[in-house]
Scaffold this motif. Structure first.
Motif, PDB file in Angstrom:
ATOM      1  N   GLU A  50      -3.615   3.457  -1.485  1.00 36.33           N
ATOM      2  CA  GLU A  50      -4.008   2.538  -2.709  1.00 36.33           C
ATOM      3  C   GLU A  50      -3.265   1.289  -3.011  1.00 36.33           C
ATOM      4  O   GLU A  50      -1.764   1.086  -2.041  1.00 36.33           O
ATOM      5  CB  GLU A  50      -3.362   3.069  -4.463  1.00 36.33           C
ATOM      6  CG  GLU A  50      -3.790   4.721  -4.391  1.00 36.33           C
ATOM      7  CD  GLU A  50      -5.805   3.992  -4.654  1.00 36.33           C
ATOM      8  OE1 GLU A  50      -5.393   2.689  -5.525  1.00 36.33           O
ATOM      9  OE2 GLU A  50      -6.258   5.082  -4.470  1.00 36.33           O
ATOM     10  N   ARG A  62       0.875  -1.142  -0.298  1.00 34.71           N
ATOM     11  CA  ARG A  62      -0.307   0.178   0.400  1.00 34.71           C
ATOM     12  C   ARG A  62       1.475   0.747   0.138  1.00 34.71           C
ATOM     13  O   ARG A  62       1.800   1.066   0.582  1.00 34.71           O
ATOM     14  CB  ARG A  62      -0.801   0.324   0.760  1.00 34.71           C
ATOM     15  CG  ARG A  62      -2.869  -1.062   1.100  1.00 34.71           C
ATOM     16  CD  ARG A  62      -3.261  -0.319   2.048  1.00 34.71           C
ATOM     17  NE  ARG A  62      -2.691  -0.259   3.199  1.00 34.71           N
ATOM     18  CZ  ARG A  62      -3.874  -0.896   4.657  1.00 34.71           C
ATOM     19  NH1 ARG A  62      -5.190  -1.516   3.858  1.00 34.71           N
ATOM     20  NH2 ARG A  62      -3.528  -0.801   5.314  1.00 34.71           N
ATOM     21  N   ARG A  63       0.006   2.061  -0.587  1.00 35.76           N
ATOM     22  CA  ARG A  63       0.987   3.566  -0.753  1.00 35.76           C
ATOM     23  C   ARG A  63      -0.063   4.453  -0.437  1.00 35.76           C
ATOM     24  O   ARG A  63      -0.967   4.496  -1.652  1.00 35.76           O
ATOM     25  CB  ARG A  63       1.822   3.662  -2.229  1.00 35.76           C
ATOM     26  CG  ARG A  63       3.157   4.902  -1.718  1.00 35.76           C
ATOM     27  CD  ARG A  63       3.699   4.948  -2.781  1.00 35.76           C
ATOM     28  NE  ARG A  63       3.370   4.559  -4.509  1.00 35.76           N
ATOM     29  CZ  ARG A  63       3.948   5.287  -5.513  1.00 35.76           C
ATOM     30  NH1 ARG A  63       4.915   4.783  -5.671  1.00 35.76           N
ATOM     31  NH2 ARG A  63       3.185   4.923  -6.778  1.00 35.76           N
ATOM     32  N   GLU A  64       0.215   5.338  -0.394  1.00 33.89           N
ATOM     33  CA  GLU A  64      -1.302   6.607  -0.608  1.00 33.89           C
ATOM     34  C   GLU A  64      -2.174   5.857  -0.508  1.00 33.89           C
ATOM     35  O   GLU A  64      -3.369   6.444  -1.505  1.00 33.89           O
ATOM     36  CB  GLU A  64      -0.925   7.626  -1.652  1.00 33.89           C
ATOM     37  CG  GLU A  64       1.054   8.288  -1.658  1.00 33.89           C
ATOM     38  CD  GLU A  64       1.672   8.571  -2.355  1.00 33.89           C
ATOM     39  OE1 GLU A  64       0.522   8.759  -3.544  1.00 33.89           O
ATOM     40  OE2 GLU A  64       2.467   9.234  -2.884  1.00 33.89           O
TER      41      GLU A  64
END
Length: 389
Positions: free
Chosen positions: A72, A68-70
């Motif tokens: 998303e 997961r990143r930001e």
């Protein structure tokens, strides 16, 4: 969908390690601790290591790494060692039922357990549309004045006009299909078909089972097929004419490709059959009339009798038929009776006088005259023609 794990696709989430390095790029020394973690399809969670980076490598089983990143989430097939930076949220998902992963993290540190994994729906390519049994597949040419008096059944059915024009009436809503156009009837949709007195038609009909969340988009539309879509239908016809051990699978595959292609086109509202609220009642009257005539073909029928049975005046029924079907109810009744007479002649269990009486013609001469006017030959000539086939 699971992405391929490489330096380019993974660059925004961590580092892909060279598996040719010693210890597959994992760090060593007292400041690091290693373990092998087992994961099953149950109880999966996201994790985070804030004390330092985390190293991961697959051990056994097909393994997916969710990162997961930001807000998303991206999914990668874990077939190489990777390093995630401190604070990166991740989850390990077995591609099938279970997997195990080699993990290295700072000595004495513990992974922070976050919320359970609740959505991992796009890990595999699945069928959004499943074509089941194919029940009928007819490719035929019909004469002018052709009439199919109607039916309803539990499967889907498509009709594609290859040449000429064909009238289709579904749930009382009439539409004329021209060359290159296709229509799909849904389960339990009552439908009938006919051609004008001056028009022949060549068309393909296929009935089949279909499972799809998008299946409701197919009925009540007219689709203008592209050349590629028409080619898929020609392949279906070709396979049906040259059946071998694989033809059934080819037919089902071509049909699925065709349906997927036209489903992509359902965003075009201009092709959808419009049925304003004011027309619903009129369609219901037409539909009830068609079904009544089909169910009582052997009774004495007239426009007055039928209109009384469906609860409207003869003039109103006539106006509805002209508007919805481009045919008078009297002509429709005649066509249904004459098509039924052809079926009885083919059965060969009754003579012409008995057939005329069965269908409630006033005399055999009246029956013979209408038969010849419609088909261009007498009943006896028709009987001889089918014996020679």
């Amino acid at each position: 969908m699971v992405e391929n794990l490489n330096k380019l696709t993974f660059s925004g989430y961590g580092r892909v390690l060279r598996d040719s390095l010693p210890n597959r790029g994992f760090p060593s020394g007292a400041q690091w601790q290693e373990s092998v973690q087992y994961f099953s399809a149950e109880g999966l969670c996201f994790y985070r290591q804030s004390a330092g980076p985390v190293y991961l490598d697959f051990e056994l089983g097909m393994t997916v790494l969710a990162v997961r990143r930001e807000g998303e989430t991206a999914y990668f097939y874990l077939d190489k060692p990777v390093c995630l930076p401190a604070g990166r949220e991740f989850a390990i998902l077995p591609y099938q039922t279970e997997c195990s992963v080699r993990l290295a993290q700072p000595a004495g540190a513990q992974l922070e357990v976050l919320e359970p994994v609740t959505a991992a729906e796009n890990l595999k390519l699945g069928d959004r549309l499943r074509v089941g049994e194919i029940y009928t597949l007819f490719y035929r040419e019909v004469e002018s004045g052709f009439l199919f008096k109607g039916e309803q059944h539990s499967m889907f059915e498509l009709t594609y006009v290859d040449r000429g024009a064909l009238h289709c009436v579904v749930d009382g809503n009439g539409v004329e299909l021209h060359q290159g156009q296709l229509m799909v009837f849904g389960p339990q949709q009552w439908h009938m078909q006919y051609t004008d007195l001056d028009m022949t038609a060549r068309f393909l009909t296929v009935s089949f089972d279909l499972e799809s969340e998008f299946a409701a988009r197919l009925p009540d539309r007219v689709f203008d097929l592209s050349s590629a879509e028409a080619a898929q239908l020609r392949q279906i016809v070709r396979e049906s004419e040259n059946m071998d051990a694989y033809s059934g699978d080819f037919i089902r595959s071509y049909l699925k490709l065709l349906l997927l292609s036209v489903l992509r086109d359902t965003g075009s509202e201009k092709k959808r059959l419009k049925t304003p609220v004011a027309l619903n009642h009129e369609n219901e009257i037409v539909s009830r009339t068609l079904q009544y005539v089909a169910d009582h073909v052997c009774d004495k029928l007239s426009v007055e009798i039928v209109s009384r049975e469906v609860g409207v005046s003869a003039s109103h029924l006539t106006a509805l038929f002209h508007r919805q079907m481009n045919i008078s109810p009297g002509e429709y009744i005649r066509r249904v009776k004459l098509e039924e007479s052809k079926r009885l002649i083919r059965e060969g269990t009754m003579n012409f006088s008995q057939i005329a009486a069965q269908l409630n013609y006033s005399t055999i001469h009246h029956f013979s005259r209408q038969f010849k006017d419609k088909f261009g030959m007498s009943p006896s000539e028709y009987a001889k023609s089918i014996q020679s086939e």
